[in-house]
Design a protein around this motif. Structure first.
Motif, short mmCIF file in Angstrom:
data_model
loop_
_atom_site.label_atom_id
_atom_site.label_comp_id
_atom_site.label_asym_id
_atom_site.label_seq_id
_atom_site.Cartn_x
_atom_site.Cartn_y
_atom_site.Cartn_z
N TRP A 54 0.75 -1.02 0.17
CA TRP A 54 0.24 0.25 -0.12
C TRP A 54 1.10 1.63 -0.01
O TRP A 54 0.19 2.30 -0.25
N TRP A 55 2.00 1.86 -0.27
CA TRP A 55 3.10 2.22 -0.32
C TRP A 55 3.01 2.86 -1.73
O TRP A 55 2.50 4.21 -1.60
N TRP A 56 3.40 1.40 -2.40
CA TRP A 56 3.22 2.49 -3.59
C TRP A 56 1.84 2.44 -4.53
O TRP A 56 1.68 2.75 -5.56
N THR A 151 -9.35 6.18 -14.68
CA THR A 151 -8.54 4.71 -13.71
C THR A 151 -7.94 4.52 -12.39
O THR A 151 -8.16 4.18 -12.02
N GLY A 152 -8.36 6.00 -11.78
CA GLY A 152 -7.69 6.26 -10.19
C GLY A 152 -9.12 5.65 -9.45
O GLY A 152 -9.09 4.62 -8.56
N VAL A 153 -10.44 6.01 -10.17
CA VAL A 153 -11.72 5.21 -9.94
C VAL A 153 -11.77 4.44 -9.65
O VAL A 153 -11.80 2.69 -9.06
N ARG A 158 -11.00 -1.73 -7.23
CA ARG A 158 -10.35 -2.69 -7.43
C ARG A 158 -9.29 -3.03 -6.27
O ARG A 158 -8.77 -4.20 -6.23
N TRP A 159 -9.19 -2.42 -6.05
CA TRP A 159 -7.57 -2.39 -5.06
C TRP A 159 -8.23 -1.68 -3.69
O TRP A 159 -8.21 -0.60 -3.06
N THR A 160 -8.76 -2.96 -2.77
CA THR A 160 -9.50 -2.42 -1.35
C THR A 160 -8.52 -2.29 -0.47
O THR A 160 -7.70 -3.60 0.36
N ILE A 222 -16.59 5.44 -3.64
CA ILE A 222 -16.31 3.84 -4.82
C ILE A 222 -16.25 2.58 -3.83
O ILE A 222 -16.56 1.68 -4.54
N ARG A 223 -15.95 2.34 -2.31
CA ARG A 223 -16.40 0.82 -2.04
C ARG A 223 -17.42 1.03 -1.74
O ARG A 223 -17.19 -0.63 -2.00
N ALA A 224 -18.59 1.22 -2.11
CA ALA A 224 -19.60 1.00 -1.48
C ALA A 224 -20.72 0.41 -3.03
O ALA A 224 -21.38 -0.03 -3.29
N LEU A 225 -20.59 1.04 -4.24
CA LEU A 225 -20.97 1.28 -5.59
C LEU A 225 -20.26 1.05 -6.62
O LEU A 225 -19.21 0.98 -6.78
N PRO A 226 -20.87 0.51 -7.43
CA PRO A 226 -19.87 0.28 -9.12
C PRO A 226 -19.41 1.40 -9.25
O PRO A 226 -20.35 2.51 -9.12
#
Length: 296
Positions: A54-56, A151-153, A158-160, A222-226
């Motif tokens: 999670w640092w990078w 891309t960030g969203v 993808r990365w939780t 972003i965590r909860a929705l598509p």
């Protein structure tokens, strides 16, 4: 959905705050002040630092969602009329939908594509003016901003992160602010020697409300929705910006702009609709029969 929508709605007030409260000609300074102090405060409050990969990952997400996006946004704002920049940026939901299909396995439906095209048309009616000039570098920056934000969203989905929401938000704001700081110093020089009370109030609004609060709501969504649904909510920003300009600055509001706002809101609603398959109904099991010998 409603709390996530608050984030782009608040971001729609940024233009008003920037023009009415902040010193002129310092957009990158505003971006740094908006990101770095808020991120440092959130990290200090949560007392949680990244660990392992999670640092990078935080650095990549912070660069995409904060640093690179804001830098490209301000380049587009300087080289393009606001209407052109907003219209080009409105392709973000379509880009996010394609990336979500490729990276997250989400289905790319015809309704989503139609809603995305309608959103672009609505934003163009809302903010685009006749005779608006085009600049190649400005258009590229606006399109690049849409690509990095989408891309960030998608990568945020993808990365939780295993860390609390506020800690993850703080990591990204710090990473984005650190990326922006040398760019701001190189392009705009050191901060102004003196700031007015209005300047300080504007910066405080961008830091606390426009960044710490809204990005926490945004990343929570972003965590909860598509991911595609979240990016469609970003179309609220030009709607709010136009409304604030009409109410607070006395700008004209034409029938075409009203139609554009209605089209944008319609595209938002259409994008959120999901076709739900009816749950299979279980047939009642037949009651077991008791043999005649047992009855007697």
């Amino acid at each position: 959905m409603l709390t996530t929508a608050l984030a782009p709605a608040v971001w729609g007030t940024t233009y008003f705050v920037t023009t009415e409260f902040l010193p002129p000609g310092r957009p990158l300074l505003a971006a740094v002040v908006r990101a770095l102090p808020a991120g440092l405060v959130l990290v200090a409050l949560t007392r949680r630092l990244p660990s392992g990969s999670w640092w990078w990952r935080a650095a990549v997400l912070g660069a995409l969602n904060i640093g690179a996006f804001l830098a490209l946004l301000f380049v587009a704002a300087y080289r393009l009329p606001g209407g052109v920049a907003a219209t080009v940026g409105a392709v973000q939901p379509l880009i996010a939908a394609g990336l979500s299909a490729a990276l997250l396995g989400e289905r790319l439906s015809l309704r989503t594509v139609a809603a995305g095209v309608a959103g672009i048309a609505g934003v163009s009616l809302l903010v685009l003016r006749a005779g608006a000039r085009l600049d190649g570098l400005g258009v590229a920056a606006a399109l690049g901003g849409a690509v990095v934000m989408a891309t960030g969203v998608v990568l945020s989905k993808r990365w939780t992160s295993p860390a609390p929401l506020l800690a993850t938000t703080g990591w990204q704001l710090v990473a984005g602010g650190v990326l922006l700081l040398p760019v701001a110093l190189l392009v705009e020089g050191p901060p102004p020697a003196s700031l007015t009370t209005a300047n300080l109030a504007g910066y405080a609004y961008l830091t606390v409300i426009g960044s710490a609060l809204t990005y926490a709501l945004w990343f929570r969504g972003i965590r909860a929705l598509p991911a595609t649904d979240v990016t469609f909510l970003g179309l609220l920003s030009p709607v709010v910006a136009t409304t604030v300009g009409w109410l607070a600055l006395g700008q004209d509001l034409t029938p075409a702009q009203v139609l554009g706002g209605v089209v944008v809101l319609g595209s938002l609603v259409a994008a959120q609709i999901r076709t739900r398959k009816p749950a299979p109904q279980s047939r009642p099991q037949p009651r077991p029969t008791v043999p005649q010998t047992q009855r007697s």
